[in-house]
Write a protein that holds these residues in place. Structure first.
Motif, PDB file in Angstrom:
ATOM      1  N   LEU A 192       0.696  -1.282   0.070  1.00 23.73           N
ATOM      2  CA  LEU A 192      -0.111   0.060  -0.006  1.00 23.73           C
ATOM      3  C   LEU A 192       0.769   1.236   0.011  1.00 23.73           C
ATOM      4  CD1 LEU A 192      -2.713  -1.072   2.607  1.00 23.73           C
ATOM      5  CD2 LEU A 192      -2.798  -1.306   0.062  1.00 23.73           C
ATOM      6  N   ILE A 193       0.354   2.387  -0.694  1.00 26.47           N
ATOM      7  CA  ILE A 193       1.031   3.584  -0.740  1.00 26.47           C
ATOM      8  C   ILE A 193      -0.070   4.513  -0.267  1.00 26.47           C
ATOM      9  CG2 ILE A 193       1.850   5.440  -2.333  1.00 26.47           C
ATOM     10  CD1 ILE A 193       2.916   3.081  -4.208  1.00 26.47           C
ATOM     11  N   PHE A 194       0.253   5.207   0.792  1.00 27.00           N
ATOM     12  CA  PHE A 194      -1.067   6.315   1.220  1.00 27.00           C
ATOM     13  C   PHE A 194      -0.918   7.622   0.872  1.00 27.00           C
ATOM     14  CE2 PHE A 194      -2.955   7.552   5.635  1.00 27.00           C
ATOM     15  CZ  PHE A 194      -4.097   7.552   5.062  1.00 27.00           C
ATOM     16  N   PRO A 195      -1.783   8.028   0.097  1.00 27.18           N
ATOM     17  CA  PRO A 195      -1.678   9.540  -0.452  1.00 27.18           C
ATOM     18  C   PRO A 195      -2.102  10.536   0.727  1.00 27.18           C
ATOM     19  CG  PRO A 195      -2.996   8.247  -1.798  1.00 27.18           C
ATOM     20  CD  PRO A 195      -3.034   7.503  -0.483  1.00 27.18           C
ATOM     21  N   LEU A 196      -1.402  11.694   0.826  1.00 28.53           N
ATOM     22  CA  LEU A 196      -1.599  12.698   2.076  1.00 28.53           C
ATOM     23  C   LEU A 196      -1.602  14.130   1.466  1.00 28.53           C
ATOM     24  CD1 LEU A 196       1.080  11.211   4.454  1.00 28.53           C
ATOM     25  CD2 LEU A 196      -1.116  10.837   4.635  1.00 28.53           C
ATOM     26  N   PHE A 197      -2.566  14.708   1.953  1.00 25.65           N
ATOM     27  CA  PHE A 197      -2.377  16.296   1.542  1.00 25.65           C
ATOM     28  C   PHE A 197      -1.924  17.188   2.307  1.00 25.65           C
ATOM     29  CE2 PHE A 197      -6.537  14.132  -0.217  1.00 25.65           C
ATOM     30  CZ  PHE A 197      -6.333  13.881  -1.337  1.00 25.65           C
ATOM     31  N   LEU A 198      -1.028  17.887   2.126  1.00 24.40           N
ATOM     32  CA  LEU A 198      -0.167  18.907   2.948  1.00 24.40           C
ATOM     33  C   LEU A 198      -0.731  20.196   2.750  1.00 24.40           C
ATOM     34  CD1 LEU A 198       2.290  19.154   4.715  1.00 24.40           C
ATOM     35  CD2 LEU A 198       3.306  19.978   2.736  1.00 24.40           C
ATOM     36  N   LEU A 199      -1.060  20.942   4.030  1.00 24.40           N
ATOM     37  CA  LEU A 199      -1.501  22.279   4.374  1.00 24.40           C
ATOM     38  C   LEU A 199      -0.052  22.954   4.642  1.00 24.40           C
ATOM     39  CD1 LEU A 199      -4.699  21.970   6.548  1.00 24.40           C
ATOM     40  CD2 LEU A 199      -4.728  22.835   3.927  1.00 24.40           C
ATOM     41  N   GLU A 200      -0.233  24.423   4.203  1.00 17.54           N
ATOM     42  CA  GLU A 200       1.152  25.308   4.486  1.00 17.54           C
ATOM     43  C   GLU A 200       1.050  25.447   6.045  1.00 17.54           C
ATOM     44  OE1 GLU A 200       0.805  29.144   2.591  1.00 17.54           O
ATOM     45  OE2 GLU A 200       3.027  29.503   3.174  1.00 17.54           O
ATOM     46  N   GLU A 201       0.007  25.666   6.569  1.00 21.60           N
ATOM     47  CA  GLU A 201      -0.008  26.281   8.196  1.00 21.60           C
ATOM     48  C   GLU A 201       0.431  24.679   8.965  1.00 21.60           C
ATOM     49  OE1 GLU A 201      -3.236  28.239  10.704  1.00 21.60           O
ATOM     50  OE2 GLU A 201      -3.796  28.410   8.614  1.00 21.60           O
ATOM     51  N   ARG A 202       1.505  24.824   9.554  1.00 20.92           N
ATOM     52  CA  ARG A 202       2.026  23.611  10.266  1.00 20.92           C
ATOM     53  C   ARG A 202       1.054  22.586  11.246  1.00 20.92           C
ATOM     54  NH1 ARG A 202       7.972  23.132  10.283  1.00 20.92           N
ATOM     55  NH2 ARG A 202       7.633  21.211  11.582  1.00 20.92           N
ATOM     56  N   ASP A 203       0.168  23.665  12.104  1.00 23.28           N
ATOM     57  CA  ASP A 203      -0.756  23.084  13.005  1.00 23.28           C
ATOM     58  C   ASP A 203      -2.149  22.971  12.437  1.00 23.28           C
ATOM     59  OD1 ASP A 203      -1.285  25.547  13.195  1.00 23.28           O
ATOM     60  OD2 ASP A 203      -1.165  25.739  15.224  1.00 23.28           O
ATOM     61  N   ILE A 213      -0.669  -0.546  -4.530  1.00 23.79           N
ATOM     62  CA  ILE A 213      -1.923   0.154  -4.722  1.00 23.79           C
ATOM     63  C   ILE A 213      -1.869   1.615  -4.012  1.00 23.79           C
ATOM     64  CG2 ILE A 213      -4.663   0.021  -4.317  1.00 23.79           C
ATOM     65  CD1 ILE A 213      -4.042  -3.001  -4.141  1.00 23.79           C
ATOM     66  N   LEU A 214      -2.069   2.591  -4.587  1.00 24.32           N
ATOM     67  CA  LEU A 214      -2.218   3.939  -3.752  1.00 24.32           C
ATOM     68  C   LEU A 214      -3.576   3.762  -3.546  1.00 24.32           C
ATOM     69  CD1 LEU A 214      -0.359   4.659  -6.638  1.00 24.32           C
ATOM     70  CD2 LEU A 214       0.027   6.676  -5.369  1.00 24.32           C
ATOM     71  N   THR A 215      -3.952   3.928  -2.120  1.00 24.84           N
ATOM     72  CA  THR A 215      -5.383   3.982  -1.654  1.00 24.84           C
ATOM     73  C   THR A 215      -5.414   4.907  -0.475  1.00 24.84           C
ATOM     74  OG1 THR A 215      -6.976   2.599  -0.823  1.00 24.84           O
ATOM     75  CG2 THR A 215      -4.856   1.795  -0.465  1.00 24.84           C
ATOM     76  N   TYR A 216      -6.400   5.458  -0.323  1.00 22.93           N
ATOM     77  CA  TYR A 216      -6.833   6.255   0.900  1.00 22.93           C
ATOM     78  C   TYR A 216      -7.412   5.483   2.058  1.00 22.93           C
ATOM     79  CZ  TYR A 216      -6.421   9.820  -2.690  1.00 22.93           C
ATOM     80  OH  TYR A 216      -6.126  10.653  -3.538  1.00 22.93           O
ATOM     81  N   HIS A 217      -7.645   4.124   1.582  1.00 27.56           N
ATOM     82  CA  HIS A 217      -8.089   3.368   2.718  1.00 27.56           C
ATOM     83  C   HIS A 217      -6.800   2.595   3.463  1.00 27.56           C
ATOM     84  CE1 HIS A 217     -12.079   2.894   1.035  1.00 27.56           C
ATOM     85  NE2 HIS A 217     -11.364   2.393  -0.250  1.00 27.56           N
ATOM     86  N   ALA A 218      -5.538   2.947   3.049  1.00 25.34           N
ATOM     87  CA  ALA A 218      -4.398   2.210   3.580  1.00 25.34           C
ATOM     88  C   ALA A 218      -4.224   2.208   5.024  1.00 25.34           C
ATOM     89  CB  ALA A 218      -2.993   3.129   3.057  1.00 25.34           C
ATOM     90  N   LYS A 219      -4.665   3.343   5.914  1.00 27.30           N
ATOM     91  CA  LYS A 219      -4.459   3.217   7.404  1.00 27.30           C
ATOM     92  C   LYS A 219      -5.292   2.477   8.054  1.00 27.30           C
ATOM     93  CE  LYS A 219      -3.842   6.286  11.313  1.00 27.30           C
ATOM     94  NZ  LYS A 219      -3.911   7.655  11.809  1.00 27.30           N
ATOM     95  N   GLU A 220      -6.725   2.612   7.332  1.00 27.31           N
ATOM     96  CA  GLU A 220      -7.862   1.929   8.032  1.00 27.31           C
ATOM     97  C   GLU A 220      -7.581   0.418   7.933  1.00 27.31           C
ATOM     98  OE1 GLU A 220     -11.713   4.190   8.027  1.00 27.31           O
ATOM     99  OE2 GLU A 220     -10.804   4.075   6.268  1.00 27.31           O
ATOM    100  N   PHE A 221      -7.061   0.022   6.464  1.00 32.90           N
ATOM    101  CA  PHE A 221      -6.832  -1.374   6.282  1.00 32.90           C
ATOM    102  C   PHE A 221      -5.628  -2.010   7.125  1.00 32.90           C
ATOM    103  CE2 PHE A 221      -4.729  -4.707   3.517  1.00 32.90           C
ATOM    104  CZ  PHE A 221      -6.019  -5.302   3.716  1.00 32.90           C
ATOM    105  N   ALA A 222      -4.783  -0.943   7.299  1.00 35.51           N
ATOM    106  CA  ALA A 222      -3.625  -1.651   8.083  1.00 35.51           C
ATOM    107  C   ALA A 222      -3.885  -1.852   9.599  1.00 35.51           C
ATOM    108  CB  ALA A 222      -2.331  -0.490   8.129  1.00 35.51           C
ATOM    109  N   GLN A 223      -5.044  -0.988  10.127  1.00 39.63           N
ATOM    110  CA  GLN A 223      -5.496  -0.837  11.384  1.00 39.63           C
ATOM    111  C   GLN A 223      -6.487  -2.535  11.595  1.00 39.63           C
ATOM    112  OE1 GLN A 223      -7.350   2.945  11.712  1.00 39.63           O
ATOM    113  NE2 GLN A 223      -5.877   3.619  13.029  1.00 39.63           N
ATOM    114  N   LEU A 224      -7.035  -2.618  10.392  1.00 39.60           N
ATOM    115  CA  LEU A 224      -7.847  -3.726  10.531  1.00 39.60           C
ATOM    116  C   LEU A 224      -7.181  -5.177  10.536  1.00 39.60           C
ATOM    117  CD1 LEU A 224     -11.051  -3.654   9.850  1.00 39.60           C
ATOM    118  CD2 LEU A 224     -10.428  -4.540   7.514  1.00 39.60           C
TER     119      LEU A 224
END
Ligand code: PBG
Length: 321
Positions: free
Chosen positions: A28-39, A309-320
């Motif tokens: 799995l490859i997990f796509p992430l969206f980065l915001l400029e503001e650190r917090d 597979i690039l997937t937004y499910h990656a983290k939930e799947f890993a937790q499962l």
């Protein structure tokens, strides 16, 4: 009856013995969206459970996911409108927050693989993957911008460049630029068969990157075409791509299988934002068992021939797991 296929399904133990496909976090490859503001941390409305993250949150997210066994992340920038221009110049400004953040991610987690996207759309005031002139998307002129973008990303220490723009000749062009500048070990995962799909809607919400006018049909592939994917794949292999990607995944399982059968390069598939949104929406309403359809979906993509597979499910799947 001397052949009874049900004998191989009679118990969990036997079923496990004859199981042909297994999805693990290695795939799995997990796509992430980065915001400029650190917090900052803002949920994507059309992708429940997926957040745009400032760097502080993203570093924590990568650490948490790495502890679950996810090894690779694809980081996309959310670019404010006032940074956008016709030529997408922020995409190769070494002081831009995205490039600075990539550097910090790689310094903090050198063992994690980071992939980046090469296309002009997040940085372009026109919202297209290439330079727009009189309504036309210019190919060769765009290559120059893509080359600078790829070089700036490589300089941050990232591992894999993902050209998602669908300009002709871009894989070879980028490979050349990288090699000439000493980045011969930076990989290219080409968006080989990227279709002009309506399944990218939620992603464009997340990045606020929808085209301001027109559509992407003059560069992304026609969903009606399968054999054309072979032309794209031939070119990408010749031009030096390390991985061949099919995108979207679910409505294009035949294309994944076609590339798997015809090429020795690893095949990847992008289980895109709209595919994620469908399962989430049905799950939230209680119409589908989310965990089970998620696992079945990833299994189907791997069974069709995807090595990763690039997937937004990656983290939930890993937790499962
Ligand atoms: C940028 C890009 C897009 C996606 C990945 N890179 C959007 C597009 O081409 O319009 C879509 C990813 C998704 O929907 O999850 N060119």
């Amino acid at each position: 009856m001397n052949i009874r296929p049900r004998r191989n399904r009679k118990s969990a133990a036997i079923r496990a013995l004859v199981e042909e496909t297994k999805v693990t976090t290695d795939d799995l490859i997990f796509p992430l969206f980065l915001l400029e503001e650190r917090d900052a941390k803002i949920e994507v409305e059309s992708m429940p459970g997926i957040f745009r993250l400032g760097l502080d949150h993203m570093l924590r997210e990568i650490e948490a996911c790495a502890n679950l066994g996810i090894t690779t992340f694809d980081v996309f920038p959310v670019v404010a409108e006032h940074y956008k221009d016709k030529m997408g110049t922020r995409s190769y400004d070494p002081e831009f927050f995205y490039l600075k953040a990539l550097e910090e991610v790689k310094t903090r987690f050198p063992e994690v693989a980071i992939m980046t996207d090469v296309a002009m759309d997040p940085y372009s005031s026109d919202g297209h993957d290439g330079i727009v002139e009189n309504g036309e998307i210019l190919n060769d002129e765009t290559l120059e911008v893509l080359g600078k973008m790829a070089l700036a990303q490589a300089a941050t220490g990232i591992d894999i460049i993902g050209p998602s723009d669908m300009m002709d000749g871009r894989v070879g062009y980028i490979r050349n630029v990288l090699d000439e500048n000493g980045y011969k070990n930076v990989s290219i995962m080409s968006y080989t068969a990227k279709y002009a799909s309506a399944f990218y809607g939620p992603f464009r919400d997340a990045l606020d990157s929808a085209p301001k006018s027109g559509d992407k049909k003059s560069y992304q592939m026609n969903p009606a075409n399968q054999r054309e994917a072979l032309i794209e794949a031939d070119l990408d292999v010749e031009e030096g791509a390390d991985f061949l990607m099919v995108k979207p995944a679910l409505a294009y399982l035949d294309v994944i299988k076609l590339l798997k059968d015809n090429y020795s390069q690893p095949i990847t598939a992008y289980n895109v934002s709209g595919e994620y949104a469908m399962l989430k929406a049905a799950g939230e309403r209680g119409w589908l068992d989310y965990d089970r359809v998620m696992a079945e979906t990833l299994l189907s993509i791997k069974r069709a021939g995807a090595d990763a597979i690039l997937t937004y499910h990656a983290k939930e799947f890993a937790q499962l797991l």
